[in-house]
Design an enzyme around this catalytic site. Structure first.
Site, PDB file in Angstrom:
ATOM      1  N   TYR A  32      65.891  35.360  29.476  1.00  0.00           N
ATOM      2  CA  TYR A  32      65.930  35.155  30.758  1.00  0.00           C
ATOM      3  C   TYR A  32      64.599  35.409  31.631  1.00  0.00           C
ATOM      4  O   TYR A  32      64.525  35.005  32.818  1.00  0.00           O
ATOM      5  CB  TYR A  32      67.088  36.198  31.459  1.00  0.00           C
ATOM      6  CG  TYR A  32      68.393  35.885  31.334  1.00  0.00           C
ATOM      7  CD1 TYR A  32      68.921  34.976  30.546  1.00  0.00           C
ATOM      8  CD2 TYR A  32      69.385  36.961  31.349  1.00  0.00           C
ATOM      9  CE1 TYR A  32      70.293  34.689  30.265  1.00  0.00           C
ATOM     10  CE2 TYR A  32      70.717  36.669  31.251  1.00  0.00           C
ATOM     11  CZ  TYR A  32      71.313  35.805  30.522  1.00  0.00           C
ATOM     12  OH  TYR A  32      72.279  35.391  30.228  1.00  0.00           O
ATOM     13  N   LYS A  47      70.262  40.456  24.757  1.00  0.00           N
ATOM     14  CA  LYS A  47      70.728  39.544  24.067  1.00  0.00           C
ATOM     15  C   LYS A  47      69.788  38.654  22.893  1.00  0.00           C
ATOM     16  O   LYS A  47      68.642  38.781  23.510  1.00  0.00           O
ATOM     17  CB  LYS A  47      71.495  38.407  24.890  1.00  0.00           C
ATOM     18  CG  LYS A  47      72.509  38.665  25.708  1.00  0.00           C
ATOM     19  CD  LYS A  47      73.165  37.720  26.649  1.00  0.00           C
ATOM     20  CE  LYS A  47      73.914  38.029  27.606  1.00  0.00           C
ATOM     21  NZ  LYS A  47      73.240  38.114  29.108  1.00  0.00           N
ATOM     22  N   HIS A  94      73.512  35.893  21.380  1.00  0.00           N
ATOM     23  CA  HIS A  94      73.723  35.066  22.724  1.00  0.00           C
ATOM     24  C   HIS A  94      74.314  33.572  22.714  1.00  0.00           C
ATOM     25  O   HIS A  94      75.417  33.572  23.551  1.00  0.00           O
ATOM     26  CB  HIS A  94      72.151  34.721  23.379  1.00  0.00           C
ATOM     27  CG  HIS A  94      72.151  34.370  24.880  1.00  0.00           C
ATOM     28  ND1 HIS A  94      71.187  34.931  25.661  1.00  0.00           N
ATOM     29  CD2 HIS A  94      72.905  33.895  25.683  1.00  0.00           C
ATOM     30  CE1 HIS A  94      71.469  34.477  26.558  1.00  0.00           C
ATOM     31  NE2 HIS A  94      72.484  33.639  26.953  1.00  0.00           N
ATOM     32  N   ASP A  99      72.829  43.382  33.119  1.00  0.00           N
ATOM     33  CA  ASP A  99      73.099  42.402  31.901  1.00  0.00           C
ATOM     34  C   ASP A  99      71.989  41.509  31.937  1.00  0.00           C
ATOM     35  O   ASP A  99      71.628  40.680  32.659  1.00  0.00           O
ATOM     36  CB  ASP A  99      74.272  41.479  32.218  1.00  0.00           C
ATOM     37  CG  ASP A  99      74.598  40.475  30.947  1.00  0.00           C
ATOM     38  OD1 ASP A  99      75.121  40.923  29.997  1.00  0.00           O
ATOM     39  OD2 ASP A  99      74.039  39.370  31.210  1.00  0.00           O
TER      40      ASP A  99
HETATM   41  N1  NDP Z   1      76.059  34.766  27.932  1.00  0.00           N
HETATM   42  C1  NDP Z   1      75.811  33.853  28.286  1.00  0.00           C
HETATM   43  O1  NDP Z   1      75.504  32.661  27.633  1.00  0.00           O
HETATM   44  C2  NDP Z   1      75.671  33.735  29.828  1.00  0.00           C
HETATM   45  C3  NDP Z   1      75.454  34.960  30.516  1.00  0.00           C
HETATM   46  N2  NDP Z   1      75.422  34.819  31.877  1.00  0.00           N
HETATM   47  C4  NDP Z   1      75.475  36.228  32.730  1.00  0.00           C
HETATM   48  O2  NDP Z   1      76.337  36.053  33.746  1.00  0.00           O
HETATM   49  C5  NDP Z   1      75.634  36.213  35.073  1.00  0.00           C
HETATM   50  C6  NDP Z   1      76.141  35.625  36.338  1.00  0.00           C
HETATM   51  O3  NDP Z   1      76.360  34.094  36.177  1.00  0.00           O
HETATM   52  P1  NDP Z   1      75.937  32.976  36.711  1.00  0.00           P
HETATM   53  O4  NDP Z   1      76.192  31.786  36.052  1.00  0.00           O
HETATM   54  O5  NDP Z   1      74.507  33.387  37.006  1.00  0.00           O
HETATM   55  O6  NDP Z   1      76.474  32.942  38.029  1.00  0.00           O
HETATM   56  P2  NDP Z   1      77.717  33.464  39.019  1.00  0.00           P
HETATM   57  O7  NDP Z   1      78.978  33.051  38.470  1.00  0.00           O
HETATM   58  O8  NDP Z   1      77.663  34.969  39.046  1.00  0.00           O
HETATM   59  O9  NDP Z   1      77.276  32.867  40.367  1.00  0.00           O
HETATM   60  C7  NDP Z   1      76.191  33.173  40.963  1.00  0.00           C
HETATM   61  C8  NDP Z   1      76.026  32.115  42.376  1.00  0.00           C
HETATM   62  O10 NDP Z   1      77.000  32.757  43.184  1.00  0.00           O
HETATM   63  C9  NDP Z   1      76.503  33.155  44.409  1.00  0.00           C
HETATM   64  N3  NDP Z   1      76.920  34.186  45.148  1.00  0.00           N
HETATM   65  C10 NDP Z   1      77.123  35.390  44.666  1.00  0.00           C
HETATM   66  N4  NDP Z   1      77.589  36.212  45.519  1.00  0.00           N
HETATM   67  C11 NDP Z   1      77.904  35.274  46.579  1.00  0.00           C
HETATM   68  C12 NDP Z   1      78.772  35.677  47.853  1.00  0.00           C
HETATM   69  N5  NDP Z   1      79.354  36.987  47.865  1.00  0.00           N
HETATM   70  N6  NDP Z   1      79.029  34.687  48.506  1.00  0.00           N
HETATM   71  C13 NDP Z   1      78.599  33.449  48.290  1.00  0.00           C
HETATM   72  N7  NDP Z   1      77.941  33.057  47.064  1.00  0.00           N
HETATM   73  C14 NDP Z   1      77.637  34.140  46.175  1.00  0.00           C
HETATM   74  C15 NDP Z   1      74.910  33.388  44.323  1.00  0.00           C
HETATM   75  O11 NDP Z   1      74.081  32.919  45.298  1.00  0.00           O
HETATM   76  P3  NDP Z   1      73.198  33.821  45.996  1.00  0.00           P
HETATM   77  O12 NDP Z   1      72.261  34.278  44.962  1.00  0.00           O
HETATM   78  O13 NDP Z   1      72.560  32.961  47.156  1.00  0.00           O
HETATM   79  O14 NDP Z   1      73.990  35.048  46.251  1.00  0.00           O
HETATM   80  C16 NDP Z   1      74.768  32.175  43.115  1.00  0.00           C
HETATM   81  O15 NDP Z   1      74.416  30.860  43.395  1.00  0.00           O
HETATM   82  C17 NDP Z   1      74.058  35.811  34.585  1.00  0.00           C
HETATM   83  O16 NDP Z   1      72.902  36.197  35.431  1.00  0.00           O
HETATM   84  C18 NDP Z   1      74.045  36.341  33.211  1.00  0.00           C
HETATM   85  O17 NDP Z   1      73.782  37.663  33.203  1.00  0.00           O
HETATM   86  C19 NDP Z   1      75.680  33.714  32.642  1.00  0.00           C
HETATM   87  C20 NDP Z   1      75.932  32.292  32.044  1.00  0.00           C
HETATM   88  C21 NDP Z   1      75.944  32.549  30.359  1.00  0.00           C
HETATM   89  O1  ISN Z   2      72.884  31.012  27.853  1.00  0.00           O
HETATM   90  C1  ISN Z   2      72.908  30.640  29.174  1.00  0.00           C
HETATM   91  N1  ISN Z   2      72.753  29.578  29.879  1.00  0.00           N
HETATM   92  C2  ISN Z   2      72.986  29.957  31.245  1.00  0.00           C
HETATM   93  C3  ISN Z   2      72.848  29.328  32.518  1.00  0.00           C
HETATM   94  C4  ISN Z   2      73.076  30.086  33.625  1.00  0.00           C
HETATM   95  C5  ISN Z   2      72.919  31.415  33.863  1.00  0.00           C
HETATM   96  C6  ISN Z   2      72.897  32.080  32.451  1.00  0.00           C
HETATM   97  C7  ISN Z   2      72.800  31.387  31.146  1.00  0.00           C
HETATM   98  C8  ISN Z   2      72.959  31.982  29.807  1.00  0.00           C
HETATM   99  O2  ISN Z   2      72.781  32.943  29.629  1.00  0.00           O
END
Ligand code: NDP
Ligand code: ISN
Length: 307
Positions: free
Chosen positions: A55, A84, A115, A50
């Site tokens: 990004y 996106k 997005h 994804d």
């Molecule tokens: N369409 C949109 O608007 C959005 C899309 N997204 C998508 O969703 C994805 C994920 O969402 P995101 O907000 O990034 O976060 P997540 O909810 O996936 O959380 C990420 C965090 O969890 C930690 N983590 C992961 N696995 C573990 C584990 N087993 N134990 C402890 N901690 C853990 C990571 O730390 P560490 O790296 O240290 O493991 C990091 O700090 C994004 O990368 C993106 O692709 C996200 C937000 C908005």
């Molecule tokens: O739009 C976004 N805002 C975010 C914040 C944290 C991780 C992913 C995203 C997005 O994709």
């Protein structure tokens, strides 16, 4: 069995792996990102990436895919790639997609999402990605978000560069407008979704309209606060798994896509176990969020998605 092997079917008939690799990446981790992605694909068995124009990781992903496909370690058709269109390119989603494809070194993506249902007042290149006025306010345009969706329909029908199209951060009211006013049902709707934000009404609406729901920030984003939710911990103890397996299976067992992110290669390598949560347990996880709602992500304006 690994949850990375679970597939879901889109309304196009294509299969999408239920667990996708989230590719938002901290600046300090960029130099390790390619190795982490290789571990995800070759060791853990991720088959779904994804990403997004926004990004800044698409070039790195493209280098990895090109290397793995070129060396015969994977085939293009084995990997599901989503990108996106960011609101700064709302008026030219084809340019957004073509930039992403060039960086990803691909001819097509499996899924192209709008997005955010927003339009920003940026230049023709979509830069700056988040344009601000002298007071620091985002320069947002009063444009119907369906304008972008209509252009995406054109891309879908006429270019072959996006095998499916969908939306992200739409509310139910926005989805209803989209269904009323356009003739392609989104294949997917990507929203923040986890036991603190179960989005029960939206999930039901998407089920009725055969729109696959994709759950972003499933762990509660930075620091993974959702791992500490009491009912998540109880279920992890009951099934003898890590709480992250419960947070992933909460979606995968309910027919949703889930997009966890990690920059820790040991965690990436571990993947996720399959946990056959019962219907009652899935409801209990929903109920936790109904009683304790919490949202971790806002749009670039610092606001929750609009109604
Ligand atoms: N369409 C949109 O608007 C959005 C899309 N997204 C998508 O969703 C994805 C994920 O969402 P995101 O907000 O990034 O976060 P997540 O909810 O996936 O959380 C990420 C965090 O969890 C930690 N983590 C992961 N696995 C573990 C584990 N087993 N134990 C402890 N901690 C853990 C990571 O730390 P560490 O790296 O240290 O493991 C990091 O700090 C994004 O990368 C993106 O692709 C996200 C937000 C908005
Ligand atoms: O739009 C976004 N805002 C975010 C914040 C944290 C991780 C992913 C995203 C997005 O994709």
């Amino acid at each position: 069995m690994s949850a990375l092997n679970i597939d879901i079917t889109l309304n196009t008939g294509a299969k999408i792996p239920a667990v996708g690799f989230g590719t938002v990446c901290d600046e300090e981790f960029r130099y390790k990102f390619k190795d982490a992605l290789k571990v995800a694909i070759l060791e853990a068995g991720y088959r779904h990436i994804d990403t997004a124009w926004y990004y800044g990781t698409e070039k790195l992903i493209g280098e990895v895919l090109s290397e793995l496909i070129g060396s015969g370690k994977i085939k293009r058709e084995d990997i599901f790639v989503t990108t996106k269109v960011w609101p700064s390119l709302w008026n030219n989603p084809l340019k957004s997609l073509e930039t992403s494809l060039k960086d990803l070194q691909l001819d097509y993506v499996d899924l192209l999402l709008q997005h955010w249902p927003l339009a920003f007042d940026s230049g023709a290149e979509g830069k700056p990605a988040v344009p601000r006025d002298a007071d620091g306010n985002v320069r947002i345009l009063d444009v119907d978000y369906l304008e972008t969706w209509k252009k995406m329909i054109d891309i879908y029908k006429n270019t072959g560069k996006a095998k499916a199209i969908g939306v992200s951060n739409y509310t139910v009211a926005m989805l209803k407008r989209l269904l009323d006013q356009t003739d392609v049902v989104p294949a997917a709707e990507q929203v923040e979704l986890h036991p603190h934000l179960p989005q029960v009404e939206l999930v039901q609406f998407c089920k009725e309209h055969k729109i696959v729901v994709e759950a972003y920030s499933p762990l509660g984003s930075n620091g993974a606060p959702n791992l500490k939710i009491p009912v998540v911990q109880e279920l992890a103890t009951k099934y003898g798994v890590h709480p992250v397996d419960i947070l992933v299976n909460y979606h995968a067992q309910a027919g949703r896509v889930v997009l966890p992110r990690s920059q820790n290669v040991n965690r990436i390598r571990t993947g996720f176990k399959v946990v056959k949560l019962t219907a009652e347990e899935l409801k209990k996880l929903d109920q936790f969020g109904v009683e304790n709602p919490k949202r971790f992500i806002t749009d670039s304006l610092g606001k929750e998605p609009r109604l």
